[in-house]
Design a protein around this motif. Structure first.
Motif, PDB file in Angstrom:
ATOM      1  N   TYR A 121       2.646   9.218  -1.846  1.00 49.45           N
ATOM      2  CA  TYR A 121       1.582   8.401  -2.434  1.00 49.45           C
ATOM      3  C   TYR A 121       1.049   7.442  -1.376  1.00 49.45           C
ATOM      4  CZ  TYR A 121       2.342   9.791  -7.284  1.00 49.45           C
ATOM      5  OH  TYR A 121       2.408  10.503  -8.454  1.00 49.45           O
ATOM      6  N   LYS A 122      -0.262   7.266  -1.375  1.00 52.32           N
ATOM      7  CA  LYS A 122      -0.919   6.298  -0.489  1.00 52.32           C
ATOM      8  C   LYS A 122      -1.703   5.345  -1.371  1.00 52.32           C
ATOM      9  CE  LYS A 122      -4.489   6.023   3.090  1.00 52.32           C
ATOM     10  NZ  LYS A 122      -5.425   6.833   3.890  1.00 52.32           N
TER      11      LYS A 122
ATOM     12  N   VAL B 195      -3.797   6.191   8.148  1.00 53.32           N
ATOM     13  CA  VAL B 195      -3.683   4.977   7.354  1.00 53.32           C
ATOM     14  C   VAL B 195      -4.344   3.811   8.074  1.00 53.32           C
ATOM     15  CG1 VAL B 195      -1.566   5.654   6.154  1.00 53.32           C
ATOM     16  CG2 VAL B 195      -1.411   4.444   8.316  1.00 53.32           C
ATOM     17  N   ALA B 196      -4.716   2.812   7.300  1.00 55.99           N
ATOM     18  CA  ALA B 196      -5.237   1.564   7.838  1.00 55.99           C
ATOM     19  C   ALA B 196      -4.193   0.477   7.631  1.00 55.99           C
ATOM     20  CB  ALA B 196      -6.535   1.192   7.118  1.00 55.99           C
ATOM     21  N   ALA B 197      -4.344  -0.616   8.363  1.00 55.13           N
ATOM     22  CA  ALA B 197      -3.448  -1.755   8.171  1.00 55.13           C
ATOM     23  C   ALA B 197      -3.464  -2.167   6.709  1.00 55.13           C
ATOM     24  CB  ALA B 197      -3.879  -2.917   9.053  1.00 55.13           C
ATOM     25  N   THR B 198      -2.319  -2.509   6.191  1.00 53.94           N
ATOM     26  CA  THR B 198      -2.041  -2.937   4.813  1.00 53.94           C
ATOM     27  C   THR B 198      -2.043  -1.795   3.799  1.00 53.94           C
ATOM     28  OG1 THR B 198      -4.269  -3.590   4.061  1.00 53.94           O
ATOM     29  CG2 THR B 198      -2.997  -5.241   5.301  1.00 53.94           C
ATOM     30  N   ASP B 199      -2.336  -0.543   4.199  1.00 48.31           N
ATOM     31  CA  ASP B 199      -2.155   0.583   3.284  1.00 48.31           C
ATOM     32  C   ASP B 199      -0.671   0.683   2.937  1.00 48.31           C
ATOM     33  OD1 ASP B 199      -4.810   1.369   3.192  1.00 48.31           O
ATOM     34  OD2 ASP B 199      -4.549   3.091   4.528  1.00 48.31           O
ATOM     35  N   THR B 200      -0.375   1.227   1.766  1.00 47.23           N
ATOM     36  CA  THR B 200       1.013   1.425   1.364  1.00 47.23           C
ATOM     37  C   THR B 200       1.316   2.914   1.237  1.00 47.23           C
ATOM     38  OG1 THR B 200       0.495   1.281  -1.003  1.00 47.23           O
ATOM     39  CG2 THR B 200       1.125  -0.768   0.117  1.00 47.23           C
ATOM     40  N   LEU B 201       2.544   3.282   1.562  1.00 46.66           N
ATOM     41  CA  LEU B 201       3.032   4.649   1.429  1.00 46.66           C
ATOM     42  C   LEU B 201       4.306   4.628   0.592  1.00 46.66           C
ATOM     43  CD1 LEU B 201       2.639   5.856   5.133  1.00 46.66           C
ATOM     44  CD2 LEU B 201       1.107   6.326   3.212  1.00 46.66           C
ATOM     45  N   GLN B 202       4.417   5.589  -0.327  1.00 46.10           N
ATOM     46  CA  GLN B 202       5.610   5.726  -1.157  1.00 46.10           C
ATOM     47  C   GLN B 202       5.990   7.197  -1.233  1.00 46.10           C
ATOM     48  OE1 GLN B 202       3.936   3.848  -4.751  1.00 46.10           O
ATOM     49  NE2 GLN B 202       5.849   2.704  -4.819  1.00 46.10           N
ATOM     50  N   ILE B 203       7.283   7.441  -1.306  1.00 45.16           N
ATOM     51  CA  ILE B 203       7.817   8.777  -1.580  1.00 45.16           C
ATOM     52  C   ILE B 203       8.329   8.749  -3.013  1.00 45.16           C
ATOM     53  CG2 ILE B 203       9.633  10.435  -1.017  1.00 45.16           C
ATOM     54  CD1 ILE B 203       7.495  10.276   1.134  1.00 45.16           C
ATOM     55  N   ARG B 204       7.938   9.759  -3.800  1.00 42.51           N
ATOM     56  CA  ARG B 204       8.408   9.832  -5.184  1.00 42.51           C
ATOM     57  C   ARG B 204       8.933  11.233  -5.469  1.00 42.51           C
ATOM     58  NH1 ARG B 204       3.564   6.819  -8.591  1.00 42.51           N
ATOM     59  NH2 ARG B 204       3.374   5.014  -7.217  1.00 42.51           N
ATOM     60  N   GLY B 205      10.115  11.285  -6.056  1.00 40.18           N
ATOM     61  CA  GLY B 205      10.695  12.548  -6.476  1.00 40.18           C
ATOM     62  C   GLY B 205      10.484  12.755  -7.963  1.00 40.18           C
ATOM     63  N   TYR B 206      10.447  14.009  -8.362  1.00 45.41           N
ATOM     64  CA  TYR B 206      10.250  14.356  -9.765  1.00 45.41           C
ATOM     65  C   TYR B 206      11.092  15.583 -10.075  1.00 45.41           C
ATOM     66  CZ  TYR B 206       8.015  16.255 -13.944  1.00 45.41           C
ATOM     67  OH  TYR B 206       7.788  16.770 -15.178  1.00 45.41           O
TER      68      TYR B 206
END
Length: 111
Positions: free
Chosen positions: A44-45, A76-87
């Protein structure tokens, strides 16, 4: 990096560019995964699903361990967030394997 249940990586100020994101997730359960029940790993971004890193459908084996893993490069740009999610879709909650060598995330600036 903010750790815990709301894990998120925030790109530092002035550090935008290309990042390689890799992850592995291993469920601890040995419960049978019914034919077609998926396990997936997403990137996720900024809170939106950007990529599916892995998708595996259950084979119905009674002692099958389910692992999902993958990698991609993202702009990505500065302050963007990245998440890994499992399902997973076995019909109940599953714990992750307790050994950290089977559950990890690596984020590396490559550009």
């Amino acid at each position: 990096v903010t750790t815990g249940a709301s894990w998120v990586f925030t790109v530092p100020a002035g550090q935008g560019g290309k990042y390689r994101v890799a992850a592995l997730l291993l469920f601890a359960a040995t419960t049978a995964w019914a034919e077609g029940e998926p396990a997936q790993l997403f990137l996720y971004k900024n809170g939106a699903n950007l990529a599916t890193l892995d998708f595996r459908a259950g084979a119905g084996a009674t002692s099958q361990l389910k692992a999902v893993g993958g990698a991609t490069t993202v702009d990505v740009a500065a302050t963007d967030t990245l998440q890994i999610r499992g399902y997973q879709e076995t019909g109940g909650a599953l714990a992750l394997h307790t050994d950290a060598k089977y559950n990890w995330v690596a984020i590396e600036r490559v550009g």
